[in-house]
Design a protein around this motif. Structure first.
Motif, PDB file in Angstrom:
ATOM      1  N   LYS A 102      31.542 -60.145 -42.772  1.00  0.00           N
ATOM      2  CA  LYS A 102      31.060 -58.923 -43.422  1.00  0.00           C
ATOM      3  C   LYS A 102      31.573 -57.736 -42.622  1.00  0.00           C
ATOM      4  O   LYS A 102      31.254 -57.592 -41.449  1.00  0.00           O
ATOM      5  N   ILE A 103      32.373 -56.888 -43.283  1.00  0.00           N
ATOM      6  CA  ILE A 103      32.953 -55.742 -42.584  1.00  0.00           C
ATOM      7  C   ILE A 103      32.137 -54.485 -42.903  1.00  0.00           C
ATOM      8  O   ILE A 103      31.871 -54.182 -44.059  1.00  0.00           O
ATOM      9  N   VAL A 104      31.755 -53.776 -41.860  1.00  0.00           N
ATOM     10  CA  VAL A 104      30.977 -52.551 -42.051  1.00  0.00           C
ATOM     11  C   VAL A 104      31.865 -51.474 -42.675  1.00  0.00           C
ATOM     12  O   VAL A 104      33.018 -51.305 -42.273  1.00  0.00           O
TER      13      VAL A 104
ATOM     14  N   GLU B 262      37.626 -50.831 -39.182  1.00  0.00           N
ATOM     15  CA  GLU B 262      38.690 -51.832 -39.302  1.00  0.00           C
ATOM     16  C   GLU B 262      38.142 -53.198 -38.871  1.00  0.00           C
ATOM     17  O   GLU B 262      37.299 -53.266 -37.976  1.00  0.00           O
TER      18      GLU B 262
ATOM     19  N   ASP C 162      35.403 -47.583 -31.639  1.00  0.00           N
ATOM     20  CA  ASP C 162      36.201 -48.411 -32.537  1.00  0.00           C
ATOM     21  C   ASP C 162      35.296 -49.251 -33.431  1.00  0.00           C
ATOM     22  O   ASP C 162      35.692 -49.666 -34.515  1.00  0.00           O
ATOM     23  N   GLY C 163      34.105 -49.496 -32.967  1.00  0.00           N
ATOM     24  CA  GLY C 163      33.106 -50.168 -33.785  1.00  0.00           C
ATOM     25  C   GLY C 163      31.900 -49.257 -33.918  1.00  0.00           C
ATOM     26  O   GLY C 163      31.778 -48.270 -33.204  1.00  0.00           O
TER      27      GLY C 163
ATOM     28  N   PRO D 285      36.989 -59.158 -32.225  1.00  0.00           N
ATOM     29  CA  PRO D 285      37.348 -60.563 -31.983  1.00  0.00           C
ATOM     30  C   PRO D 285      36.127 -61.462 -32.143  1.00  0.00           C
ATOM     31  O   PRO D 285      35.007 -61.030 -31.917  1.00  0.00           O
TER      32      PRO D 285
ATOM     33  N   VAL E 140      20.671 -50.221 -35.484  1.00  0.00           N
ATOM     34  CA  VAL E 140      21.307 -51.164 -36.397  1.00  0.00           C
ATOM     35  C   VAL E 140      20.274 -52.195 -36.834  1.00  0.00           C
ATOM     36  O   VAL E 140      20.102 -52.460 -38.026  1.00  0.00           O
TER      37      VAL E 140
ATOM     38  N   CYS F 182      33.911 -51.221 -27.475  1.00  0.00           N
ATOM     39  CA  CYS F 182      33.986 -50.796 -28.872  1.00  0.00           C
ATOM     40  C   CYS F 182      32.673 -50.235 -29.412  1.00  0.00           C
ATOM     41  O   CYS F 182      32.675 -49.464 -30.348  1.00  0.00           O
ATOM     42  N   HIS F 183      31.553 -50.651 -28.840  1.00  0.00           N
ATOM     43  CA  HIS F 183      30.248 -50.241 -29.373  1.00  0.00           C
ATOM     44  C   HIS F 183      29.490 -49.402 -28.354  1.00  0.00           C
ATOM     45  O   HIS F 183      29.273 -49.854 -27.230  1.00  0.00           O
TER      46      HIS F 183
ATOM     47  N   ARG G 183      30.813 -58.670 -21.374  1.00  0.00           N
ATOM     48  CA  ARG G 183      31.629 -59.367 -22.365  1.00  0.00           C
ATOM     49  C   ARG G 183      32.489 -58.418 -23.194  1.00  0.00           C
ATOM     50  O   ARG G 183      33.097 -58.821 -24.179  1.00  0.00           O
ATOM     51  N   GLY G 184      32.508 -57.148 -22.817  1.00  0.00           N
ATOM     52  CA  GLY G 184      33.432 -56.227 -23.469  1.00  0.00           C
ATOM     53  C   GLY G 184      32.904 -55.585 -24.737  1.00  0.00           C
ATOM     54  O   GLY G 184      33.622 -54.824 -25.375  1.00  0.00           O
TER      55      GLY G 184
ATOM     56  N   LYS H   8      42.879 -57.647 -27.275  1.00  0.00           N
ATOM     57  CA  LYS H   8      42.336 -56.300 -27.144  1.00  0.00           C
ATOM     58  C   LYS H   8      40.823 -56.355 -27.275  1.00  0.00           C
ATOM     59  O   LYS H   8      40.337 -56.679 -28.346  1.00  0.00           O
TER      60      LYS H   8
ATOM     61  N   PRO I  77      32.950 -62.224 -37.088  1.00  0.00           N
ATOM     62  CA  PRO I  77      32.942 -60.777 -37.364  1.00  0.00           C
ATOM     63  C   PRO I  77      33.637 -60.414 -38.684  1.00  0.00           C
ATOM     64  O   PRO I  77      33.321 -59.383 -39.275  1.00  0.00           O
TER      65      PRO I  77
ATOM     66  N   ILE J 192      23.208 -60.204 -37.288  1.00  0.00           N
ATOM     67  CA  ILE J 192      23.770 -59.891 -35.959  1.00  0.00           C
ATOM     68  C   ILE J 192      24.514 -61.112 -35.417  1.00  0.00           C
ATOM     69  O   ILE J 192      25.637 -61.013 -34.924  1.00  0.00           O
TER      70      ILE J 192
ATOM     71  N   SER K 280      27.695 -61.461 -37.164  1.00  0.00           N
ATOM     72  CA  SER K 280      28.628 -60.410 -36.736  1.00  0.00           C
ATOM     73  C   SER K 280      29.319 -60.787 -35.433  1.00  0.00           C
ATOM     74  O   SER K 280      30.462 -60.425 -35.191  1.00  0.00           O
TER      75      SER K 280
HETATM   76  C1  HEC Z   1      37.587 -54.757 -30.210  1.00  0.00           C
HETATM   77  C2  HEC Z   1      36.399 -54.052 -30.499  1.00  0.00           C
HETATM   78  C3  HEC Z   1      35.087 -54.810 -30.569  1.00  0.00           C
HETATM   79  C4  HEC Z   1      34.488 -55.602 -29.623  1.00  0.00           C
HETATM   80  C5  HEC Z   1      35.042 -55.985 -28.245  1.00  0.00           C
HETATM   81  C6  HEC Z   1      33.222 -55.994 -30.160  1.00  0.00           C
HETATM   82  N1  HEC Z   1      33.071 -55.478 -31.411  1.00  0.00           N
HETATM   83 FE1  HEC Z   1      31.426 -55.688 -32.609  1.00  0.00          FE
HETATM   84  N2  HEC Z   1      32.398 -54.668 -34.105  1.00  0.00           N
HETATM   85  C7  HEC Z   1      33.629 -54.052 -33.998  1.00  0.00           C
HETATM   86  C8  HEC Z   1      33.949 -53.417 -35.256  1.00  0.00           C
HETATM   87  C9  HEC Z   1      35.216 -52.623 -35.533  1.00  0.00           C
HETATM   88  C10 HEC Z   1      32.869 -53.642 -36.106  1.00  0.00           C
HETATM   89  C11 HEC Z   1      32.724 -53.160 -37.548  1.00  0.00           C
HETATM   90  C12 HEC Z   1      33.586 -53.948 -38.476  1.00  0.00           C
HETATM   91  C13 HEC Z   1      33.030 -55.313 -38.716  1.00  0.00           C
HETATM   92  O1  HEC Z   1      31.931 -55.424 -39.268  1.00  0.00           O
HETATM   93  O2  HEC Z   1      33.677 -56.299 -38.296  1.00  0.00           O
HETATM   94  C14 HEC Z   1      31.900 -54.437 -35.358  1.00  0.00           C
HETATM   95  C15 HEC Z   1      30.661 -54.867 -35.847  1.00  0.00           C
HETATM   96  C16 HEC Z   1      29.665 -55.400 -35.078  1.00  0.00           C
HETATM   97  C17 HEC Z   1      28.301 -55.596 -35.497  1.00  0.00           C
HETATM   98  C18 HEC Z   1      27.730 -55.174 -36.825  1.00  0.00           C
HETATM   99  C19 HEC Z   1      27.281 -53.735 -36.619  1.00  0.00           C
HETATM  100  C20 HEC Z   1      26.785 -53.027 -37.837  1.00  0.00           C
HETATM  101  O3  HEC Z   1      26.602 -51.793 -37.731  1.00  0.00           O
HETATM  102  O4  HEC Z   1      26.546 -53.678 -38.852  1.00  0.00           O
HETATM  103  C21 HEC Z   1      27.609 -56.126 -34.443  1.00  0.00           C
HETATM  104  C22 HEC Z   1      26.126 -56.481 -34.386  1.00  0.00           C
HETATM  105  C23 HEC Z   1      28.549 -56.287 -33.370  1.00  0.00           C
HETATM  106  N3  HEC Z   1      29.789 -55.822 -33.774  1.00  0.00           N
HETATM  107  C24 HEC Z   1      28.226 -56.791 -32.126  1.00  0.00           C
HETATM  108  C25 HEC Z   1      29.133 -56.980 -31.099  1.00  0.00           C
HETATM  109  C26 HEC Z   1      28.802 -57.617 -29.851  1.00  0.00           C
HETATM  110  C27 HEC Z   1      27.425 -58.140 -29.469  1.00  0.00           C
HETATM  111  C28 HEC Z   1      29.944 -57.632 -29.117  1.00  0.00           C
HETATM  112  C29 HEC Z   1      30.150 -58.254 -27.723  1.00  0.00           C
HETATM  113  C30 HEC Z   1      29.742 -59.627 -27.567  1.00  0.00           C
HETATM  114  C31 HEC Z   1      30.989 -56.976 -29.892  1.00  0.00           C
HETATM  115  N4  HEC Z   1      30.453 -56.600 -31.098  1.00  0.00           N
HETATM  116  C32 HEC Z   1      32.298 -56.776 -29.470  1.00  0.00           C
HETATM  117  C33 HEC Z   1      34.434 -54.050 -32.872  1.00  0.00           C
HETATM  118  C34 HEC Z   1      34.195 -54.750 -31.701  1.00  0.00           C
END
Ligand code: HEC
Ligand SMILES: [Cu+2]
Length: 313
Positions: A281-283, A287, A244-245, A291, A251, A235-236, A230-231, A109, A278, A271, A274
């Protein structure tokens, strides 16, 4: 017949396509023929045997062996014909030739990850050489997805805890759209990929060096492109709205509250972590569903994403 094919069906991108289309059109036209035949006969009976003013006695017909044999044997012959015709195609599509190039596919997902035998990994994008058989060996990290490429006439479920396979020979160079055809959650319809069919030289160059764009594009632009391809965008958001994110706007260099009560400053290392780890450290308030992109991004691509996120302040 070609005008009908191009009206009903997408372009033909693989060696299966023309055989498949012939069978598909045969079944469609056959069904249309019998629909009209049966509807017309029914209509004619309604008129022919309508209620007469003087009720004539019905003749005592109880059965007709000839009629029953006809309407049993003719359809039987037709459906058995279709059965063996499609079985032949199915068997051909089931067993890949031994020299097929193998690519591992992982669905999760909501993205498609690919891995080549030489270790090259890509997300939502795969390059293959024209005219050579390729084999995709697929599995899922979470729920059931389905690998669907209409222009190649390919569709195969992708299951957790099991491998499924798919092989084909692309016939022309160009781009084909890959979709997920099994509802897998909120961003199911964003689970799109691109299959690039390249000529041999372009493919070899790509395999060794990556895209022209990865090597030369300015970091910020490359980051924006990766954010979409890259998807990350499923979420963002980049405009501040919650998905979802967390949104990636404002940030960089800001204080981030974590689920464990601590606060960190979102510098380049945060970053980077993250993206690659990922779950480290969970924000707070989210959730742990992101991935990992460990091994899926080249070093320059990670830099580009950081640069892009920095530019969103
Ligand atoms: C399936 C959904 C999903 C995808 C796809 C995804 N993320 Fe995330 N991301 C999240 C979630 C949920 C969080 C917050 C929870 C955590 O920290 O893991 C997060 C947290 C982050 C954070 C920290 C943000 C903060 O406010 O501190 C960064 C930076 C980030 N993602 C970058 C990326 C990047 C770059 C990509 C693509 C290469 C990506 N994410 C793809 C769901 C996703
Ligand atoms: Cu899916």
């Amino acid at each position: 017949m070609n005008w009908l094919r191009s009206l009903l069906l997408p372009a033909q991108g693989s060696a299966y396509a023309s055989e498949y289309d012939t069978l598909f059109l045969f079944i469609t036209l056959l069904s249309a023929f019998f629909f009209l035949l049966i509807a017309a006969t029914a209509g004619w009976f309604v008129w022919r045997y309508r209620r007469a003013r003087e009720q004539a006695p019905t003749s005592m017909v109880t059965q007709s062996l000839a009629l029953e044999l006809t309407w049993t044997l003719i359809p039987l012959a037709i459906v058995m014909g279709i059965f063996f015709w499609s079985l032949n195609q199915y068997v051909g599509a089931s067993v890949a030739p031994g020299d097929a190039m193998e690519i591992q596919v992982t669905a999760k997902k909501w993205l498609w990850a690919f891995e080549y035998q030489n270790g090259t990994r890509t997300v939502n994008e795969v390059h293959i050489p024209v005219g050579k058989p390729v084999k995709f060996v697929m599995s899922s990290e979470d729920v059931i997805h389905s690998f669907f490429v209409p222009s190649m006439r390919l569709k195969q479920d992708v299951l957790p805890n099991r491998y499924t396979e798919l092989w084909f020979t692309p016939t022309t160079t160009g781009m084909h759209t890959l979709l997920c055809a099994e509802y897998c959650g909120r961003s199911h319809s964003d689970m799109l990929g691109k299959i690039w069919v390249d000529d041999d030289a372009t493919f070899q160059k790509w395999l060794e060096e990556g895209d022209e764009s990865t090597r030369t594009m300015p970091l910020k632009e490359l980051g924006k492109m990766l954010y979409e391809s890259r998807g990350c965008s499923t979420c963002h958001s980049i405009d501040g709205t919650r998905g979802d994110g967390p949104s990636l706007r404002n940030v960089f260099a800001h204080d981030i509250k974590l689920a464990d009560g601590k606060t960190v400053i979102a510098d380049a290392n945060y970053i980077r972590e993250s993206i690659l780890e990922p779950q480290a450290k969970i924000v707070l308030g989210y959730e742990p569903i992101m991935p990992t992109f460990q091994g899926l991004l080249r070093e320059r691509e990670i830099l580009a994403l950081i640069e892009f996120i920095r530019s969103l302040n």
